[in-house]
Design a protein around this motif. Structure first.
Motif, PDB file in Angstrom:
ATOM      1  N   LEU A 145       0.807  -1.212   0.000  1.00  8.90           N
ATOM      2  CA  LEU A 145       0.000   0.000   0.000  1.00  8.90           C
ATOM      3  C   LEU A 145       0.844   1.268   0.000  1.00  8.90           C
ATOM      4  N   TYR A 146       2.143   1.125   0.212  1.00 11.72           N
ATOM      5  CA  TYR A 146       3.048   2.281   0.262  1.00 11.72           C
ATOM      6  C   TYR A 146       3.766   2.417  -1.074  1.00 11.72           C
ATOM      7  N   TYR A 147       3.646   3.599  -1.691  1.00  6.53           N
ATOM      8  CA  TYR A 147       4.176   3.810  -3.037  1.00  6.53           C
ATOM      9  C   TYR A 147       5.474   4.612  -3.065  1.00  6.53           C
ATOM     10  N   THR A 148       5.940   5.125  -1.937  1.00  2.00           N
ATOM     11  CA  THR A 148       7.164   5.922  -1.919  1.00  2.00           C
ATOM     12  C   THR A 148       8.356   5.071  -2.348  1.00  2.00           C
ATOM     13  N   PRO A 149       9.058   5.450  -3.411  1.00  2.00           N
ATOM     14  CA  PRO A 149      10.209   4.653  -3.883  1.00  2.00           C
ATOM     15  C   PRO A 149      11.290   4.522  -2.809  1.00  2.00           C
ATOM     16  N   GLY A 150      11.715   3.290  -2.573  1.00  2.00           N
ATOM     17  CA  GLY A 150      12.796   3.058  -1.626  1.00  2.00           C
ATOM     18  C   GLY A 150      12.457   3.278  -0.174  1.00  2.00           C
ATOM     19  N   LEU A 151      11.151   3.326   0.144  1.00  2.00           N
ATOM     20  CA  LEU A 151      10.739   3.611   1.521  1.00  2.00           C
ATOM     21  C   LEU A 151      11.329   2.623   2.515  1.00  2.00           C
ATOM     22  N   TRP A 152      11.288   1.352   2.186  1.00  2.00           N
ATOM     23  CA  TRP A 152      11.693   0.322   3.149  1.00  2.00           C
ATOM     24  C   TRP A 152      13.209   0.153   3.230  1.00  2.00           C
ATOM     25  N   GLU A 153      13.919   0.865   2.378  1.00  2.00           N
ATOM     26  CA  GLU A 153      15.376   0.874   2.489  1.00  2.00           C
ATOM     27  C   GLU A 153      15.870   2.096   3.258  1.00  2.00           C
ATOM     28  N   GLN A 158      14.522  10.065   8.116  1.00  2.00           N
ATOM     29  CA  GLN A 158      14.038  10.076   6.738  1.00  2.00           C
ATOM     30  C   GLN A 158      12.937   9.041   6.539  1.00  2.00           C
ATOM     31  N   PHE A 159      13.126   7.853   7.108  1.00  2.00           N
ATOM     32  CA  PHE A 159      12.115   6.799   7.012  1.00  2.00           C
ATOM     33  C   PHE A 159      10.834   7.219   7.701  1.00  2.00           C
ATOM     34  N   TRP A 160      10.942   7.732   8.933  1.00  2.00           N
ATOM     35  CA  TRP A 160       9.746   8.061   9.700  1.00  2.00           C
ATOM     36  C   TRP A 160       8.959   9.205   9.070  1.00  2.00           C
ATOM     37  N   ARG A 161       9.663  10.194   8.504  1.00  2.00           N
ATOM     38  CA  ARG A 161       8.957  11.287   7.834  1.00  2.00           C
ATOM     39  C   ARG A 161       8.160  10.763   6.642  1.00  2.00           C
ATOM     40  N   SER A 162       8.799   9.938   5.825  1.00  2.00           N
ATOM     41  CA  SER A 162       8.124   9.389   4.636  1.00  2.00           C
ATOM     42  C   SER A 162       7.024   8.425   5.027  1.00  2.00           C
ATOM     43  N   PHE A 163       7.267   7.601   6.030  1.00  2.00           N
ATOM     44  CA  PHE A 163       6.298   6.602   6.466  1.00  2.00           C
ATOM     45  C   PHE A 163       5.044   7.260   7.038  1.00  2.00           C
ATOM     46  N   LEU A 164       5.249   8.230   7.930  1.00  2.00           N
ATOM     47  CA  LEU A 164       4.102   8.890   8.568  1.00  2.00           C
ATOM     48  C   LEU A 164       3.321   9.741   7.570  1.00  2.00           C
ATOM     49  N   PHE A 165       4.039  10.310   6.593  1.00  2.00           N
ATOM     50  CA  PHE A 165       3.345  11.128   5.588  1.00  2.00           C
ATOM     51  C   PHE A 165       2.426  10.272   4.726  1.00  2.00           C
ATOM     52  N   GLU A 166       2.879   9.088   4.333  1.00  2.00           N
ATOM     53  CA  GLU A 166       2.116   8.269   3.402  1.00  2.00           C
ATOM     54  C   GLU A 166       1.103   7.347   4.070  1.00  2.00           C
ATOM     55  N   THR A 167       1.256   7.096   5.359  1.00  2.00           N
ATOM     56  CA  THR A 167       0.369   6.142   6.044  1.00  2.00           C
ATOM     57  C   THR A 167      -1.116   6.467   5.872  1.00  2.00           C
ATOM     58  N   PHE A 169      -2.648   7.849   3.414  1.00  2.00           N
ATOM     59  CA  PHE A 169      -3.027   7.486   2.042  1.00  2.00           C
ATOM     60  C   PHE A 169      -3.037   5.963   1.872  1.00  2.00           C
ATOM     61  N   ALA A 170      -2.093   5.296   2.531  1.00  2.00           N
ATOM     62  CA  ALA A 170      -2.045   3.834   2.458  1.00  2.00           C
ATOM     63  C   ALA A 170      -3.280   3.222   3.100  1.00  2.00           C
ATOM     64  N   VAL A 171      -3.710   3.797   4.215  1.00  2.00           N
ATOM     65  CA  VAL A 171      -4.913   3.302   4.896  1.00  2.00           C
ATOM     66  C   VAL A 171      -6.128   3.451   3.991  1.00  2.00           C
ATOM     67  N   MET A 172      -6.233   4.603   3.314  1.00  2.00           N
ATOM     68  CA  MET A 172      -7.361   4.816   2.405  1.00  2.00           C
ATOM     69  C   MET A 172      -7.322   3.827   1.243  1.00  2.00           C
ATOM     70  N   ARG A 173      -6.128   3.557   0.734  1.00  2.00           N
ATOM     71  CA  ARG A 173      -6.022   2.575  -0.350  1.00  2.00           C
ATOM     72  C   ARG A 173      -6.427   1.184   0.131  1.00  2.00           C
ATOM     73  N   GLY A 174      -6.006   0.857   1.347  1.00  2.00           N
ATOM     74  CA  GLY A 174      -6.249  -0.481   1.875  1.00  2.00           C
ATOM     75  C   GLY A 174      -7.686  -0.739   2.246  1.00  2.00           C
ATOM     76  N   PHE A 175      -8.391   0.313   2.689  1.00  2.00           N
ATOM     77  CA  PHE A 175      -9.752   0.114   3.189  1.00  2.00           C
ATOM     78  C   PHE A 175     -10.824   0.700   2.286  1.00  2.00           C
ATOM     79  N   SER A 176     -10.427   1.207   1.111  1.00  2.00           N
ATOM     80  CA  SER A 176     -11.431   1.744   0.193  1.00  2.00           C
ATOM     81  C   SER A 176     -12.408   0.666  -0.255  1.00  2.00           C
ATOM     82  N   TRP A 177     -11.939  -0.602  -0.269  1.00  2.00           N
ATOM     83  CA  TRP A 177     -12.823  -1.713  -0.656  1.00  2.00           C
ATOM     84  C   TRP A 177     -13.988  -1.861   0.306  1.00  2.00           C
TER      85      TRP A 177
END
Length: 204
Positions: A145-153, A158-167, A169-177
Motif C-alpha cells: 500500500l506504500y508507493y514511496t520509492p525506496g521507503l523500506w530501504e 528520513q524513514f519516519w517522515r516518509s512513512f508517517l506522511f504516506e500512512t 493514504f495507504a490506509v485509504m487505499r487499503g480500506f477503500s474496498w
C-alpha cells in the motif's frame, strides 16, 4: 452548533431531534452534520420523510402540501432524500404519515438508494482491482500500500517522515474496498426496518 450522528431508525432520530429542542437547540439544516441554533426550549414535534424529486416544482409542491397540514419544512433539498418537518401548530395530525404503510415506504425508498449506490460502485472497484490500484493481498502484505520509492530501504528520521506522511493514504487505499460492504450493511438495516414496518401494518 453542529453535531454528527448516523441513524438507521427514523423514530429514534425524531426522538433525538425533539430532545435537542427541549434542550434549547432548533434544527436549521442537515447535510453531513446536523446544524442547530440556540432557541427557547420547547416541546417540538419533528418528523422525517425520505424522498427525492426530479424537478424543483415537484419539490415545492411537496413542501406546500405539508405546510397546508401544519408542518414546516426545516431541512432537506430536492436531491438530498431526507426531508425534515416540524409541526407548527396544535391543529392537524401529530404525524405526517396517514398509515403504517406510508411510514414503511420511506425505509423502502432509502434502502433502494443504498443498494443502487453499492451496485454502482462494484464495476468501479472491479476496474481498480484489475489495474492493481487496489491490492487484494494487502491484508497479508501491507507494504504494497506504500508507493514511496525506496521507503523500506530508508532509515532514521528520513524513514519516519516518509512513512508517517504516506500512512493515511495507504490506509485509504487499503480500506477503500470496505465502502461496498458498508453500503450493503446499511441497505440491509433499512430493508429490515421496512419489512418490520410492513409486517406491523399487516397485524393492525
Amino acid at each position: 452548533m453542529k453535531k454528527m450522528k448516523f441513524f438507521t431508525n427514523f423514530d429514534r432520530e425524531e426522538q433525538w431531534l425533539n430532545e435537542m429542542a427541549r434542550q434549547g437547540y432548533r434544527l436549521v439544516n442537515k447535510s453531513m452534520t446536523y446544524e442547530f441554533e440556540p432557541a427557547k426550549p420547547e416541546e417540538a414535534n419533528y418528523r422525517i420523510d425520505y424522498r427525492t424529486f426530479k424537478t424543483r416544482q415537484d419539490f415545492e409542491d411537496y413542501k406546500a402540501l405539508f405546510e397546508d397540514c401544519g408542518w414546516t419544512h426545516v431541512a432537506g433539498t430536492k436531491t438530498s432524500g431526507a426531508q425534515y418537518f416540524k409541526q407548527t401548530g396544535d391543529w392537524g395530525d401529530d404525524d405526517i404519515f396517514s398509515d403504517v404503510n406510508s411510514k414503511a415506504a420511506r425505509y423502502k425508498r432509502i434502502s433502494d438508494m443504498w443498494l443502487s449506490l453499492a451496485c454502482s460502485f462494484i464495476p468501479l472497484f472491479a476496474v481498480l482491482i484489475s489495474t492493481g490500484a487496489i491490492h487484494v493481498t494487502a491484508f497479508v502484505k501491507p507494504k504494497l500500500l506504500y508507493y514511496t520509492p525506496g521507503l523500506w530501504e530508508m532509515s532514521g528520521s528520513q524513514f519516519w517522515r516518509s512513512f508517517l506522511f504516506e500512512t493515511p493514504f495507504a490506509v485509504m487505499r487499503g480500506f477503500s474496498w470496505a465502502v461496498i460492504p458498508i453500503m450493503i450493511l446499511v441497505y440491509a438495516a433499512f430493508a429490515y426496518k421496512a419489512k418490520k414496518e410492513y409486517m406491523k401494518s399487516q397485524q393492525e
